[in-house]
Design a protein around this motif. Structure first.
Motif, short mmCIF file in Angstrom:
data_model
loop_
_atom_site.label_atom_id
_atom_site.label_comp_id
_atom_site.label_asym_id
_atom_site.label_seq_id
_atom_site.Cartn_x
_atom_site.Cartn_y
_atom_site.Cartn_z
N ASP A 100 0.82 -1.22 0.00
CA ASP A 100 0.00 0.00 0.00
C ASP A 100 0.84 1.26 0.00
O ASP A 100 0.48 2.27 -0.59
N SER A 385 -7.17 -1.78 2.97
CA SER A 385 -6.76 -2.55 1.79
C SER A 385 -6.99 -4.04 2.02
O SER A 385 -7.15 -4.48 3.16
N THR A 387 -4.99 -7.47 0.59
CA THR A 387 -3.80 -7.88 -0.16
C THR A 387 -3.77 -9.39 -0.34
O THR A 387 -4.09 -10.15 0.58
N ARG A 403 -1.44 -6.31 -10.06
CA ARG A 403 -2.27 -5.83 -8.97
C ARG A 403 -2.11 -6.79 -7.80
O ARG A 403 -2.43 -7.96 -7.90
N ILE A 406 -6.35 -4.55 -3.42
CA ILE A 406 -7.38 -3.55 -3.68
C ILE A 406 -7.48 -2.71 -2.42
O ILE A 406 -7.54 -3.24 -1.31
N ASN A 407 -7.45 -1.38 -2.60
CA ASN A 407 -7.55 -0.52 -1.42
C ASN A 407 -8.54 0.62 -1.66
O ASN A 407 -9.00 0.84 -2.78
N MET A 410 -8.63 3.18 -4.49
CA MET A 410 -9.02 2.69 -5.81
C MET A 410 -10.53 2.75 -6.04
O MET A 410 -11.01 2.52 -7.15
N MET A 414 -13.76 1.72 -9.25
CA MET A 414 -14.38 0.41 -9.12
C MET A 414 -15.88 0.51 -9.32
O MET A 414 -16.47 1.59 -9.23
N LEU A 424 -15.82 -7.69 -4.50
CA LEU A 424 -14.47 -7.94 -5.03
C LEU A 424 -14.43 -9.36 -5.55
O LEU A 424 -14.96 -10.29 -4.93
N ASN A 438 -12.68 -4.68 -10.32
CA ASN A 438 -12.88 -5.20 -8.97
C ASN A 438 -12.18 -6.54 -8.75
O ASN A 438 -12.48 -7.25 -7.80
N TRP A 439 -11.23 -6.88 -9.63
CA TRP A 439 -10.58 -8.18 -9.60
C TRP A 439 -9.29 -8.11 -8.78
O TRP A 439 -8.43 -7.27 -9.03
N LEU A 440 -9.17 -9.04 -7.82
CA LEU A 440 -7.92 -9.24 -7.09
C LEU A 440 -7.34 -10.58 -7.53
O LEU A 440 -7.85 -11.63 -7.15
#
Length: 480
Positions: A100, A385, A387, A403, A406-407, A410, A414, A424, A438-440
């Protein structure tokens, strides 16, 4: 590349099967003075749990500040190194690294004089923190948005035995419990186009010895130290060699007297010369069996830490010396779960390896979703976030869109659901162009997820106190 995960999985059996060539005992005690086999094994077990964070810290310090060829080297002692980017899969020295906030590091040698850390004025909307952590992995102080505000200031870090006046201009004095210590800086990044502004903040971080700050002649240099090389093979057998070495720079605190006295019985501690390879086979067996059982207990405790909330483990592990209060297992668990973690008031870290049904998260078998109900995103004063890590190594994973998390910064890019909730998509392959924002990305293997709540709110809803708070992280759902 040597990672701390390799150290954590210390193969103590290697100690048991080590060479049985003729060797010379290094213990000062006669055989009559030495503890019996099982007592020595128990001391090694307790000593491993006590020493794990200390040895882990030494390994990071060696890679970052001593071994210029380590591939992870940052800067010599008492010099700051600003990382111009967030951590990626290429950064392997620290398990569960934060991606982050670009880091800055300064490893401090406090043997001759204090170090002065100066910070610039930082926009109050940009979170930053300077965490001070000693060789015992105690967080003994903070500078930054939450702790000291956003104004510029000069702060002094002193060694355990330093005596002197606080110079004019110094806002606060922090005392390290050990002669070597690290300051870890986290500077919030709002997005890729914000990096230059982060670099401007980092350029304002200044580190100088007290004599330079006062424009005085510096004291004589401290003696040079022959720091022993450490790697994943050496630590399998030489764990106590490293602990023995590190303890000379860590004056015993009151609650350490008992464990230090026990370690002295097997030749470990300041003034000792523990050397595993020179031990007789029986003593190698004692040490090896003790290490193996100590690691088992740490592993078991990591799996049961804190409270389970919707499949997440929520705990408030890291802290200062008083926080641990001689609970060496708690300290070892904090280091193994994520060395250099923040105090819960600075950041709280729910983590999980399972979905809401308790099934192991595995990107090779399933896709998953995580949905925050409207108005139910993590309650923070700074940002939050999520991770993604490889489930085995606890390191960031290489992926096609680079990536790693997601935090909350962002969120403007989204997509929210019609009812205002946020979903997510946690999976190995892209969920499709319409959902990719929205993809991790997940590994094609087991998954380890860590949520970070920086400067969590204290009023309801809140995750504090950890595991008891009025806000709870939602469970990970398996996609049919």
């Amino acid at each position: 590349m040597f990672t701390k995960r390799d150290l954590l999985r210390s193969a103590a059996l290697a100690a048991i099967t080590a060479s049985t060539a003729k060797s010379v005992p290094v213990y000062a005690q006669t055989s009559a003075d030495r503890p019996g086999f099982f007592k020595a094994k128990d001391i090694a077990e307790a000593g491993f749990i006590y020493g794990l964070p200390i040895v882990m810290n030494y390994a990071v310090m060696h890679e970052y500040a001593i071994d210029r060829s380590s591939g992870q080297f940052k800067a010599p002692f008492n010099q700051i190194k600003n990382e111009p980017n967030v951590f990626t899969y290429k950064d392997t020295a620290i398990v569960t690294p934060n991606s982050d906030t670009p880091y800055s590091f300064v490893w401090m040698d406090l043997r001759t004089e204090p170090v002065v850390l100066s910070v610039p004025a930082v926009d109050s909307k940009r979170y930053y923190s300077v965490m001070l952590c000693d060789g015992n992995t105690y967080n003994y102080g903070y500078i930054g948005t939450r702790a000291t505000g956003s104004e510029a200031g000069d702060y002094m870090v002193v060694g355990p035995d330093w005596k002197g006046d606080t110079p004019a201009g110094i806002k606060q004095v922090f005392r390290s419990n050990t002669l070597f210590s690290v300051a870890g800086y986290r500077t919030q990044l709002f997005g890729p186009d914000d990096l230059d502004k982060v670099k401007e903040v980092q350029a304002g971080y200044k580190v100088q010895m007290l004599s330079a700050y006062l424009k005085q002649t510096p004291p004589p240099a401290a003696p040079a130290i022959d720091f022993p090389t450490i790697d994943k093979e050496l630590v399998k057998t030489n764990f106590f060699d490293y602990l023995d070495f590190a303890l000379q720079f860590a004056p015993a605190q009151g609650n350490e007297n008992e464990i230090r006295a026990k370690l002295a019985l097997i030749g470990v501690g300041p003034g000792k010369t523990f050397n595993f390879k020179d031990l007789p086979l029986e003593q190698k067996l004692e040490i090896g069996l003790g290490m193996k059982e100590g690691q088992r207990k740490v592993d078991e405790a990591v799996g049961n830490v804190g409270k389970t909330v919707n499949g997440w483990r929520v705990s408030g592990l890291p802290g200062d010396s008083a926080h641990y209060n001689g609970d060496w297992l708690k300290r070892a668990v904090a280091a193994q779960a994520g060395i250099y973690g923040n105090d819960p008031e600075e950041a709280t870290y729910p983590f999980t390896r399972v979905d809401s049904d308790g099934q192991t998260l595995d990107g090779s078998k399933n896709s998953y979703t995580l949905t925050f109900a409207p108005g139910q995103q993590p309650p923070v004063n700074a940002f939050w976030s999520l991770t993604m890590y490889d489930g085995k190594s606890q390191l960031l994973i290489e992926n096609p869109i680079n990536r790693y998390l997601i935090n909350s910064p962002m969120l403007p890019n989204m997509k929210k659901n019609a009812d205002g909730s946020l979903t997510l998509y946690i999976q190995n392959k892209s969920p499709g162009a319409d959902k990719e924002a929205n993809w991790l990305p997940a590994p094609n293997d087991t998954i380890y997820l860590v949520m970070r709540l920086y400067w969590p709110k204290t009023e309801a809803p809140s995750i504090l106190p950890p595991g008891e708070g009025t806000w709870q992280p939602p469970g990970i759902k398996r996609v049919a």
